[in-house]
Design a protein around this motif. Structure first.
Motif, PDB file in Angstrom:
ATOM      1  N   GLU A  29       4.767  -6.799   0.202  1.00 14.78           N
ATOM      2  CA  GLU A  29       3.537  -6.019   0.060  1.00 14.78           C
ATOM      3  C   GLU A  29       2.385  -6.869  -0.465  1.00 14.78           C
ATOM      4  O   GLU A  29       1.216  -6.530  -0.265  1.00 14.78           O
ATOM      5  N   THR A 129       0.705  -2.174   3.355  1.00 15.96           N
ATOM      6  CA  THR A 129      -0.385  -1.654   2.532  1.00 15.96           C
ATOM      7  C   THR A 129      -1.650  -1.566   3.380  1.00 15.96           C
ATOM      8  O   THR A 129      -1.758  -2.204   4.432  1.00 15.96           O
ATOM      9  N   ARG A 130      -2.599  -0.795   2.903  1.00 12.91           N
ATOM     10  CA  ARG A 130      -3.848  -0.662   3.674  1.00 12.91           C
ATOM     11  C   ARG A 130      -4.583  -1.990   3.791  1.00 12.91           C
ATOM     12  O   ARG A 130      -5.114  -2.296   4.880  1.00 12.91           O
ATOM     13  N   TYR A 133      -2.974  -3.771   6.576  1.00  8.54           N
ATOM     14  CA  TYR A 133      -3.306  -3.132   7.857  1.00  8.54           C
ATOM     15  C   TYR A 133      -4.690  -3.550   8.333  1.00  8.54           C
ATOM     16  O   TYR A 133      -4.889  -3.892   9.510  1.00  8.54           O
ATOM     17  N   GLU A 134      -5.655  -3.540   7.422  1.00 10.84           N
ATOM     18  CA  GLU A 134      -7.019  -3.895   7.804  1.00 10.84           C
ATOM     19  C   GLU A 134      -7.106  -5.355   8.243  1.00 10.84           C
ATOM     20  O   GLU A 134      -7.827  -5.696   9.187  1.00 10.84           O
ATOM     21  N   PHE A 144       0.589   1.763  11.662  1.00 10.01           N
ATOM     22  CA  PHE A 144       0.626   1.691  10.196  1.00 10.01           C
ATOM     23  C   PHE A 144       1.066   3.031   9.634  1.00 10.01           C
ATOM     24  O   PHE A 144       0.410   4.044   9.849  1.00 10.01           O
ATOM     25  N   HIS A 145       2.200   3.033   8.953  1.00 13.20           N
ATOM     26  CA  HIS A 145       2.708   4.232   8.292  1.00 13.20           C
ATOM     27  C   HIS A 145       2.419   4.086   6.802  1.00 13.20           C
ATOM     28  O   HIS A 145       3.179   3.448   6.070  1.00 13.20           O
ATOM     29  N   GLU A 146       1.325   4.671   6.388  1.00 14.77           N
ATOM     30  CA  GLU A 146       0.809   4.427   5.042  1.00 14.77           C
ATOM     31  C   GLU A 146       1.662   5.084   3.964  1.00 14.77           C
ATOM     32  O   GLU A 146       2.040   6.258   4.072  1.00 14.77           O
ATOM     33  N   ASN A 147       1.953   4.309   2.916  1.00 15.59           N
ATOM     34  CA  ASN A 147       2.582   4.844   1.714  1.00 15.59           C
ATOM     35  C   ASN A 147       1.452   5.293   0.785  1.00 15.59           C
ATOM     36  O   ASN A 147       0.778   4.469   0.164  1.00 15.59           O
ATOM     37  N   LYS A 148       1.239   6.599   0.715  1.00 19.70           N
ATOM     38  CA  LYS A 148       0.092   7.129  -0.032  1.00 19.70           C
ATOM     39  C   LYS A 148       0.171   6.780  -1.513  1.00 19.70           C
ATOM     40  O   LYS A 148      -0.856   6.563  -2.154  1.00 19.70           O
ATOM     41  N   THR A 151      -1.150   3.270  -1.958  1.00 18.07           N
ATOM     42  CA  THR A 151      -2.601   3.267  -1.786  1.00 18.07           C
ATOM     43  C   THR A 151      -3.291   3.841  -3.019  1.00 18.07           C
ATOM     44  O   THR A 151      -4.298   3.295  -3.495  1.00 18.07           O
TER      45      THR A 151
END
Length: 347
Positions: A29, A129-130, A133-134, A144-148, A151
């Motif tokens: 991560e 992580t976002r 992804y960016e 992208f399967h975001e882990n809220k 974030t």
């Protein structure tokens, strides 16, 4: 505040110096995006895109890289889309590109609608992580399967003001006990174990390694104190009055476990003024700690600096780690250690 006391009920943390709770992410991560080479080609006719995706995917499936999207919009006005054809060798040179005919044996893919292949770089691993992804999306579109929760932690939104106020009070206790240990000639490192469900302090301890046992780092002391509270424990702390614990039993109401006592630190939080070493980080694994919060990193720290013990998938327990609580105050304790060590070396 003694063990057994509940934290004070406050709203916003009332610190003189601002601080943040920062998540200590796993090694994957925390990394930047790793790229790998692929062959891609322009899709000259948008009407052929669906057919080409089916045929190319059948010939060269991206089974090990499902995060990659096969097609992206083109920035070149001469064609609307670009498509991944297949993986390329890491040593592939731009001037030795194979032709479409060599990439696709006759009959596998109808090459009508594809331009000449080219080399490009795409993300080798799915983003976790976002920010990853960016960064990845700048190279090639990915899923992208975001882990809220991650974030929220990275943006400082995971904990409420009341929770941050509690964290501050617990770290203040760790700083205070570190100072008490320093007055007895120990390294100024403090630790506190908390049952978050009951909002109750279970153990308070400082570094005792300069005493009778060189293994008694602050985290080890607190784990042992919790074991004492449950009828176990290995060491005596009669010479260190600041190292104390709250005796537990199955009916005390101090633990969040209703069916007897927990296994040492199961479900508990530990607050440390300084990032733990490998020995302490592994002891926290074995004691089944739930979360660890530390003030400042250390040169050989095992929760983010040198290693990521808390998130290793080959271990039978993992825990969350956060840093930054009262960082300035905790760093002042660390600077005392550095100063003492430099004076010792010069002498």
């Amino acid at each position: 505040m003694e063990p057994g006391c509940k934290r004070r009920k406050t709203g916003e943390p009332s610190e003189a110096t601002p601080w943040e709770v920062l998540p200590v992410l796993s090694e994957r991560e925390s990394q930047s995006v790793t790229l790998m080479p692929v062959y891609a080609a322009p899709v000259l006719d948008k009407k052929e895109a669906c057919r080409l995706v089916k045929e190319v995917s059948a010939a060269y499936p991206l089974g090990d890289h499902p995060h990659l999207k096969r097609v992206r919009a083109s920035v070149d006005s001469s064609h609307p889309l670009e498509m991944i054809l297949c993986l390329a060798s890491p040593r592939q040179e731009q001037d030795s590109l194979p032709s479409l005919a060599k990439l696709f044996p006759e009959g596998q893919v109808g090459l009508c609608g594809l331009g000449e292949p080219f080399l490009t770089q795409v993300p080798a691993f799915p983003p976790l992580t976002r920010p990853q992804y960016e960064e990845a999306a700048l190279c090639w579109p990915v899923s992208f399967h975001e882990n809220k929760r991650i974030t929220q932690a990275m943006t400082g939104c995971l904990f409420t003001p009341s929770e941050k106020a509690a964290m501050q009070s617990y770290m203040e206790m760790a700083i205070q006990v570190a100072q008490q240990g320093a007055m007895q000639g120990m390294k100024p490192v403090g630790a506190v174990v908390v049952d978050p469900a009951a909002e109750r302090v279970l153990a308070v301890g400082h570094d005792c390694r300069d005493g009778f046992n060189p293994l008694l780092h602050a985290a080890m002391v607190c784990i042992d104190l919790v074991a004492h509270s449950q009828g176990g424990g290995a060491c005596s702390y009669k010479d260190y009055p600041a190292c104390t614990f709250l005796p537990l039993d199955s009916s005390s109401g101090c633990s969040s476990f209703n069916n007897g006592l927990p296994y040492i630190c199961t479900g508990y939080d530990m607050y440390l003024t300084r990032e733990p070493c490998v020995m302490c980080a592994m002891a926290l694994v074995h004691s089944r700690i739930e979360r660890v919060f530390y003030g400042v990193p250390s040169a050989h720290g095992a929760l983010g600096t040198k290693h990521h013990i808390h998130s290793r998938k080959d271990l039978n327990h993992r825990y969350e780690a956060f840093r930054g609580i009262l960082e300035v105050q905790c760093r002042s304790l660390t600077q005392v250690v550095v100063l003492k060590e430099s004076l010792t070396e010069s002498a």
